[in-house]
Write a protein that holds these residues in place. Sequence first.
Motif, short mmCIF file in Angstrom:
data_model
loop_
_atom_site.label_atom_id
_atom_site.label_comp_id
_atom_site.label_asym_id
_atom_site.label_seq_id
_atom_site.Cartn_x
_atom_site.Cartn_y
_atom_site.Cartn_z
N UNK A 139 28.88 53.74 47.29
CA UNK A 139 29.12 53.26 48.65
C UNK A 139 30.27 52.26 48.70
N UNK A 140 30.29 51.33 47.74
CA UNK A 140 31.35 50.32 47.71
C UNK A 140 32.72 50.97 47.51
N UNK A 141 32.78 51.95 46.62
CA UNK A 141 34.06 52.63 46.36
C UNK A 141 34.53 53.40 47.59
N UNK A 142 33.61 54.05 48.28
CA UNK A 142 33.97 54.79 49.48
C UNK A 142 34.50 53.85 50.56
N UNK A 143 33.81 52.72 50.76
CA UNK A 143 34.25 51.75 51.77
C UNK A 143 35.62 51.19 51.41
N UNK A 144 35.83 50.92 50.12
CA UNK A 144 37.11 50.36 49.68
C UNK A 144 38.26 51.34 49.90
N UNK A 145 37.96 52.63 49.91
CA UNK A 145 38.99 53.64 50.14
C UNK A 145 39.16 53.98 51.62
N UNK A 146 38.50 53.22 52.50
CA UNK A 146 38.72 53.38 53.93
C UNK A 146 37.78 54.32 54.65
N UNK A 147 36.76 54.83 53.97
CA UNK A 147 35.78 55.68 54.64
C UNK A 147 34.83 54.82 55.46
N UNK A 148 34.31 55.38 56.53
CA UNK A 148 33.29 54.71 57.34
C UNK A 148 31.93 55.03 56.71
N UNK A 149 31.31 54.04 56.07
CA UNK A 149 30.13 54.30 55.25
C UNK A 149 28.88 53.69 55.90
N UNK A 150 27.86 54.52 56.04
CA UNK A 150 26.53 54.07 56.43
C UNK A 150 25.60 54.39 55.27
N UNK A 151 24.73 53.47 54.92
CA UNK A 151 23.89 53.66 53.73
C UNK A 151 22.44 53.31 54.02
N UNK A 152 21.60 53.88 53.21
CA UNK A 152 20.15 53.60 53.30
C UNK A 152 19.60 53.46 51.90
N UNK A 153 18.62 52.55 51.75
CA UNK A 153 17.89 52.41 50.50
C UNK A 153 16.41 52.29 50.82
N UNK A 154 15.58 52.87 49.98
CA UNK A 154 14.13 52.85 50.24
C UNK A 154 13.61 51.43 50.37
N UNK A 155 14.10 50.54 49.52
CA UNK A 155 13.70 49.13 49.57
C UNK A 155 14.96 48.30 49.77
N UNK A 156 15.27 47.89 51.01
CA UNK A 156 16.55 47.22 51.29
C UNK A 156 16.83 46.02 50.39
N UNK A 157 15.81 45.25 50.06
CA UNK A 157 16.08 44.06 49.26
C UNK A 157 16.52 44.39 47.84
N UNK A 158 16.36 45.66 47.42
CA UNK A 158 16.76 46.05 46.08
C UNK A 158 18.14 46.70 46.05
N UNK A 159 18.80 46.80 47.21
CA UNK A 159 20.16 47.34 47.22
C UNK A 159 21.06 46.46 46.36
N UNK A 160 21.87 47.08 45.53
CA UNK A 160 22.63 46.34 44.54
C UNK A 160 24.12 46.33 44.86
N UNK A 161 24.80 45.31 44.37
CA UNK A 161 26.25 45.29 44.44
C UNK A 161 26.80 44.76 45.75
N UNK A 162 28.12 44.72 45.82
CA UNK A 162 28.84 44.25 46.99
C UNK A 162 28.96 45.40 47.98
N UNK A 163 28.29 45.28 49.11
CA UNK A 163 28.30 46.34 50.11
C UNK A 163 29.11 45.93 51.35
N UNK A 164 30.15 45.14 51.13
CA UNK A 164 31.03 44.75 52.21
C UNK A 164 31.60 45.99 52.90
N UNK A 165 31.49 46.02 54.21
CA UNK A 165 32.02 47.14 54.96
C UNK A 165 31.09 48.32 55.08
N UNK A 166 29.88 48.20 54.51
CA UNK A 166 28.90 49.28 54.56
C UNK A 166 27.81 48.93 55.58
N UNK A 167 27.58 49.83 56.54
CA UNK A 167 26.53 49.61 57.52
C UNK A 167 25.21 50.14 56.97
N UNK A 168 24.14 49.36 57.09
CA UNK A 168 22.84 49.78 56.58
C UNK A 168 22.01 50.42 57.68
#
Length: 279
Positions: free
Chosen positions: A16-45
Amino acid sequence: MRVAVCGLGRMGAAFAAALAARGHAVTAWNRTPREARGDLTGVRLAGNPAEAARDAEAVVVAVFDGPAAASVLLGPDGIAAGAAPGTLVVNATTLAPEESRVLAAEAVAAGLRYLEAPVLGSVPAVRAGTLRVLTGGAEQDAREAEPVLRAWTHAGSRRHTGPVGSATALKLVANLGLGLAVAALHDSVRLGEALGLARADVLDALEGGAFGGLVARKRSRLREDAYGEADFTVAALAKDLALATAAYSSALGDAATGLLTRAARTDGSLDVAALGRSG
């Protein structure tokens, strides 16, 4: 490109981070939001996979195993419930080949397109753009997935292997090789200890030997006995080896699977380099 990523473990978050960094519009989901890892700047949850997929042109699935992938894709709030007809699903989860073929058929029946895309490499390779991606499915779908895959492999490689099932099969071949190397690392380190050798000497000898690439990549972890924040977990490799040896049983493969499975029960979240730790 509008891309959804379902599954924000180590690899999914890196995707997700790599896609956002390359200019894609990224929406993401995780089963347990508090366990999402890494820098998700620019990613909509999103609140569920259906919501994440609603306006997506492609949906990446990056979860632990086949049952999790089936739930995310076809569950009540799954991708199929929210995605537009014809949306391309890019499944990066490592499955058994037959699991992938069944999931592909179910996705098509639900009006979606399905491309399996297991990867060779881990989080550092995603960040460096050197990940290797294997794709199985329709060639047209593989071509349409290129903008997504290039975010992870702009300096790496992408290989289309044929129909659905072929890429997952090749991934299992590769990971059986890795599992055997990790098991050999385990036994070689134990032999060095039994013979009273200095750990640094053992690691030097192994780094110059048949599986030196593995030791070189993991040298800092092995030197410091630091196996947290895994690139590739013991549990994930144990799961992949179980899939591989279910298709082809051998003395070496079965022994490596048993070793990794036992290690996963102790702490499956550790990096696979933990098989080479001291004593």
